[in-house]
Scaffold this motif. Structure first.
Motif, mmCIF file in Angstrom:
data_model
loop_
_atom_site.group_PDB
_atom_site.id
_atom_site.type_symbol
_atom_site.label_atom_id
_atom_site.label_comp_id
_atom_site.label_asym_id
_atom_site.label_seq_id
_atom_site.Cartn_x
_atom_site.Cartn_y
_atom_site.Cartn_z
ATOM 1 N N UNK A 1 0.832 -1.205 0.000
ATOM 2 C CA UNK A 1 0.000 0.000 0.000
ATOM 3 C C UNK A 1 0.866 1.254 0.000
ATOM 4 N N UNK A 2 1.951 1.233 0.787
ATOM 5 C CA UNK A 2 2.842 2.388 0.829
ATOM 6 C C UNK A 2 3.485 2.677 -0.509
ATOM 7 N N UNK A 3 3.959 1.622 -1.171
ATOM 8 C CA UNK A 3 4.591 1.807 -2.478
ATOM 9 C C UNK A 3 3.562 2.168 -3.544
ATOM 10 N N UNK A 4 2.335 1.684 -3.371
ATOM 11 C CA UNK A 4 1.288 1.964 -4.340
ATOM 12 C C UNK A 4 0.912 3.448 -4.334
ATOM 13 N N UNK A 5 0.849 4.056 -3.163
ATOM 14 C CA UNK A 5 0.453 5.458 -3.067
ATOM 15 C C UNK A 5 1.498 6.398 -3.684
ATOM 16 N N UNK A 6 2.691 5.900 -3.911
ATOM 17 C CA UNK A 6 3.728 6.740 -4.518
ATOM 18 C C UNK A 6 3.515 6.951 -6.010
ATOM 19 N N UNK A 7 2.639 6.169 -6.622
ATOM 20 C CA UNK A 7 2.380 6.335 -8.051
ATOM 21 C C UNK A 7 1.028 7.003 -8.282
ATOM 22 N N UNK A 8 0.472 7.646 -7.249
ATOM 23 C CA UNK A 8 -0.767 8.403 -7.413
ATOM 24 C C UNK A 8 -0.441 9.755 -8.045
ATOM 25 N N UNK A 9 -1.450 10.358 -8.677
ATOM 26 C CA UNK A 9 -1.275 11.706 -9.212
ATOM 27 C C UNK A 9 -0.785 12.637 -8.106
ATOM 28 N N UNK A 10 0.173 13.459 -8.454
ATOM 29 C CA UNK A 10 0.733 14.350 -7.450
ATOM 30 C C UNK A 10 -0.268 15.414 -7.027
ATOM 31 N N UNK A 11 -1.045 15.924 -7.984
ATOM 32 C CA UNK A 11 -2.043 16.931 -7.653
ATOM 33 C C UNK A 11 -3.395 16.260 -7.489
ATOM 34 N N UNK A 12 -3.982 16.494 -6.341
ATOM 35 C CA UNK A 12 -5.300 15.927 -6.066
ATOM 36 C C UNK A 12 -6.232 17.059 -5.670
ATOM 37 N N UNK A 13 -7.527 16.761 -5.679
ATOM 38 C CA UNK A 13 -8.519 17.780 -5.359
ATOM 39 C C UNK A 13 -8.413 18.199 -3.900
ATOM 40 N N UNK A 14 -8.692 19.479 -3.663
ATOM 41 C CA UNK A 14 -8.736 19.961 -2.282
ATOM 42 C C UNK A 14 -10.093 20.602 -2.022
ATOM 43 N N UNK A 15 -10.244 21.222 -0.873
ATOM 44 C CA UNK A 15 -11.550 21.732 -0.457
ATOM 45 C C UNK A 15 -12.051 22.874 -1.335
ATOM 46 N N UNK A 16 -11.169 23.508 -2.083
ATOM 47 C CA UNK A 16 -11.588 24.595 -2.963
ATOM 48 C C UNK A 16 -11.996 24.117 -4.350
ATOM 49 N N UNK A 17 -11.792 22.827 -4.631
ATOM 50 C CA UNK A 17 -12.134 22.290 -5.951
ATOM 51 C C UNK A 17 -13.592 21.854 -5.972
ATOM 52 N N UNK A 18 -14.471 22.882 -6.024
ATOM 53 C CA UNK A 18 -15.906 22.641 -6.084
ATOM 54 C C UNK A 18 -16.438 23.130 -7.416
ATOM 55 N N UNK A 19 -17.686 22.812 -7.702
ATOM 56 C CA UNK A 19 -18.261 23.222 -8.984
ATOM 57 C C UNK A 19 -18.312 24.737 -9.123
ATOM 58 N N UNK B 1 -24.051 23.244 -2.126
ATOM 59 C CA UNK B 1 -24.023 24.512 -1.399
ATOM 60 C C UNK B 1 -23.201 25.562 -2.143
ATOM 61 N N UNK B 2 -22.126 25.145 -2.797
ATOM 62 C CA UNK B 2 -21.290 26.102 -3.536
ATOM 63 C C UNK B 2 -22.064 26.738 -4.682
ATOM 64 N N UNK B 3 -22.903 25.952 -5.367
ATOM 65 C CA UNK B 3 -23.717 26.502 -6.460
ATOM 66 C C UNK B 3 -24.808 27.407 -5.896
ATOM 67 N N UNK B 4 -25.405 26.980 -4.785
ATOM 68 C CA UNK B 4 -26.462 27.782 -4.164
ATOM 69 C C UNK B 4 -25.941 29.152 -3.736
ATOM 70 N N UNK B 5 -24.700 29.195 -3.275
ATOM 71 C CA UNK B 5 -24.129 30.446 -2.762
ATOM 72 C C UNK B 5 -23.461 31.302 -3.840
ATOM 73 N N UNK B 6 -23.454 30.832 -5.077
ATOM 74 C CA UNK B 6 -22.752 31.564 -6.135
ATOM 75 C C UNK B 6 -23.477 32.874 -6.481
ATOM 76 N N UNK B 7 -22.725 33.942 -6.581
ATOM 77 C CA UNK B 7 -23.253 35.244 -7.000
ATOM 78 C C UNK B 7 -22.863 35.467 -8.465
ATOM 79 N N UNK B 8 -23.819 35.473 -9.379
ATOM 80 C CA UNK B 8 -23.487 35.625 -10.807
ATOM 81 C C UNK B 8 -22.689 36.883 -11.116
ATOM 82 N N UNK B 9 -22.886 37.940 -10.348
ATOM 83 C CA UNK B 9 -22.190 39.193 -10.628
ATOM 84 C C UNK B 9 -20.692 39.117 -10.341
ATOM 85 N N UNK B 10 -20.275 38.073 -9.629
ATOM 86 C CA UNK B 10 -18.860 37.927 -9.298
ATOM 87 C C UNK B 10 -18.138 36.946 -10.219
ATOM 88 N N UNK B 11 -18.815 36.512 -11.267
ATOM 89 C CA UNK B 11 -18.233 35.485 -12.143
ATOM 90 C C UNK B 11 -17.606 36.064 -13.403
#
Length: 669
Positions: free
Chosen positions: A254-272, A435-445
């Protein structure tokens, strides 16, 4: 003659035998022949004398024959009586012999039964020298050792049975049987422990010694029946050894397997619809978190049960994989080893049911706990909802595989524990996106654009991915969350459309977004899915409104007149328009002079407005069809008695000619 005469003279009387034949001639009534008195006879003639002599001779002869016959009959009668007596005696003797035969047969059977039991008893009591020499001297891997071990086991069991019956003969063999048992147990223990210790050698394929042990599974059965302490020692040693081996192997893998994962993964800001984003963010050099792409292939049978990944090979090739691919490889290795281990312990240690599950958990428990702990750590910081959802469906399919193999080992504990980790996280990420879509303000896009918005594209890709994955193992909670997400996206699109100043631009934006979402959904989702049907209805309604909107500038006057006239016709009040001759004349001549230029401009405007060429073509065709219908209505209104006398009617374009000309303006694929 002379002799006869002499005889007569010398014998004065002659007696004859009493004969039945003579009675007719001589019998006086008493059966005796009277004495012949010669003085009373006339002997003057020779013939008479001879006749008399013949008669007497014949009578005497017959009398002798009768006597002899009577004697013979008497003898025969005696013989028959004796024969009858002998037959009676023989019959009696036969009955006696039959009784003796039955008695002898019963005695024979009894003796045979006793002999069989005694023979078996003697055979079981006798310990042959071959058994002694094989048990003491032959290696345990020899076939003859296994055969003699079976025989020894039978003798041990027989001796126990005799001891319960308090058979005295049992004491004669008990000592030697016990010694052979001790020797056999010692050799078997050394052999099995040696095999178990061989598992610990580095780079050892432990399945090979396992297969060897299965060939000698009777060894453990012998120990379990005759030396439980040694059997427990062997089982405990096996459990401890295999537990460490599995834990070490899977932790390293498992340890060696995780070393071949994509280096960049989604974080909390990666929402729609992330806050603070003014343009579509770049996902370059990372696996997109909203598009399924080729990621869904991990659920195909070929990849689901394909070979596991080899980490060092992937590292050498500089390959990188999404989390769900690593998850699949890790858990397929667990499934394969777990199923094989469960079958081995069930066979070798002769356990089943809860006993087999308990033994399996003793061996794999530490490894499974390590898996759950590492997974809990990873999932708690994961924001890739598609990866989580794919992992859920990998587990659901692995559950089906273990059920098909009839291996309950992982079902009762591990699979459910993994799903309890994954489902809440997936729902949380989905709710965060809602929730991210619900809170979106079109004027800020940022700058307004009638082309499909990147948020709706994200939604379309994400929704189609989830719907297509969810078709195999439907989940109502997932469907409910997707329904909430769809409502928020529809509201977002309407809010964005409201930012455009003109209704035409609003409709173009709505149609472009609805068409894009529908196209993406139909690539993966079923045509009758709730999402597809919903967007089809929205697209149809907005398209029809847009057609009316684009026909209005060049042909609005005619359209308004037709609608007004048709309404008055239904009420029978068409005469109210008989004074609109100037208006009608202007409409007829205006249409005739400008319709071609208007249709051409309309077509070009539509093709510029819509990103989907096919959708733009469909809108043009719909607009031209609607135009012909309105012009047909215009013809119909002017053919009414109220307008029949108008001279301008002759300037109307022939409807068939108009249809031919309109077809020339329809775009061709």
């Amino acid at each position: 003659m002379k002799d006869v005469m002499c005889l007569i003279k010398s014998e004065h009387t002659v007696k004859t035998v009493n004969c039945p034949g003579s009675e007719a001639h001589l019998d006086g009534g008493d059966g005796e022949v009277p004495a012949l008195n010669l003085g009373e006879l006339d002997l003057t003639t020779n013939e008479f004398i001879l006749d008399e002599v013949d008669i007497h001779i014949q009578a005497n002869l017959e009398d002798d024959l009768v006597k002899e016959a009577l004697k013979t009959v008497s003898r025969m009668e005696g013989m028959l009586s004796g024969f009858q007596s002998d037959l009676s005696s023989i019959s009696s003797e036969i009955q006696t012999l039959q009784q003796q035969s039955v008695s002898m047969n019963v005695r024979l059977k009894n003796r045979q039964a006793v002999r069989s039991q005694l023979s078996q008893l003697v055979d079981e009591l006798v310990v042959p020298s071959t058994m002694i020499s094989v048990i003491l001297e032959s290696p345990v891997t020899e076939q003859e050792f296994l055969e003699q071990l079976h025989e020894l086991n039978n003798k041990i069991n027989f001796a126990k049975e005799l001891s319960f019956r308090e058979t005295l003969a049992c004491s004669d063999i008990q000592d030697i049987v016990d010694r052979l048992k001790i020797k056999a147990v010692t050799k078997i223990r050394e052999f099995i422990l040696q095999k178990i210790y061989s598992f610990r050698k580095p780079m050892t394929n432990y399945q090979i010694p396992q297969n060897t042990l299965l060939k000698y599974r009777f060894f453990y059965q012998f120990l379990l029946a005759n030396e439980r302490q040694v059997a427990k020692e062997i089982r405990d040693e096996y459990v401890g050894t295999m537990s460490k081996i599995y834990y070490s192997y899977f932790k390293s893998y498992s340890g060696r397997l995780m070393k071949v994962q994509y280096e960049e993964v989604a974080d909390k800001d990666d929402l729609m619809a992330p806050a603070g984003f003014f343009s579509k963010p770049s996902l370059k050099s990372r696996n997109t978190i909203f598009t399924l792409g080729q990621r869904g292939a991990v659920l195909s049978p070929a990849e689901l049960e394909g070979p596991i990944l080899i980490p060092h090979t992937a590292q050498r090739g500089d390959c990188r994989y999404p989390y769900e691919t690593l998850f699949r490889s890790q858990h397929y290795a667990l499934l394969d080893n777990g199923c094989r281990e469960f079958l081995f312990i069930s066979d070798f240690f002769m356990v089943a049911g809860n006993s087999a599950l308990d033994l399996f958990n003793c061996i794999m428990g530490k490894t499974l706990s390590m898996f759950l702990k590492s997974m809990s750590t990873y999932v708690s910081d994961c924001y890739d909802s598609i990866a989580i959802f794919l992992c859920i469906h990998i587990i659901l399919r692995f559950k089906a595989i273990t059920a098909k193999r009839n291996i309950p080992a992982l079902d009762n504990r591990y699979w459910e524990a993994v799903l309890e980790l994954l489902w809440p996280r997936f729902e949380l990420i989905l709710e965060m996106n809602i929730q991210s879509i619900r809170d979106t303000d079109p004027q800020k896009l940022g700058v307004l654009d009638t082309r499909p918005h990147y948020i709706t594209r994200r939604y379309a890709e994400f929704s189609s991915a989830i719907v297509s994955i969810n078709q195999t193992f439907p989940n109502e909670r997932t469907n409910a969350l997707l329904g909430q997400l769809q409502v928020e996206v529809e509201n977002f699109v309407l809010k964005m459309a409201a930012e455009f100043p003109s209704r035409k631009d609003q409709l173009i934006f709505l149609i472009n977004n609805y068409d894009m979402m529908l196209s993406v959904l139909m690539e993966r989702a079923a045509d009758d899915s709730k999402e597809v049907e919903g967007f089809q209805q929205l697209l149809l309604a907005r398209t029809q409104e847009f057609i009316e909107e684009i026909l209005s500038p060049p042909f609005g006057g005619m359209i308004a007149f037709v609608k007004e006239s048709e309404a008055l016709m239904e009420k029978g009040q068409l005469d109210r328009l008989k004074n609109d001759e100037a208006r009608i004349t202007q409409l007829v001549r205006g249409f005739s002079s400008t319709w071609k230029q208007s249709v051409e401009a309309l077509s070009q405007d539509v093709m510029r407005s819509f990103t989907n060429f096919k959708n733009g073509t469909s809108i043009i065709q719909g607009a031209l069809t609607q135009l012909i219908q309105y012009y047909h209505g215009f013809h119909k209104v002017l053919s009414q008695p109220t307008f029949r006398s108008l001279a301008v009617r002759s300037e109307l374009i022939n409807l068939h000619h108009l249809m031919v000309e309109v077809k020339k303006h329809k775009p061709n694929f």
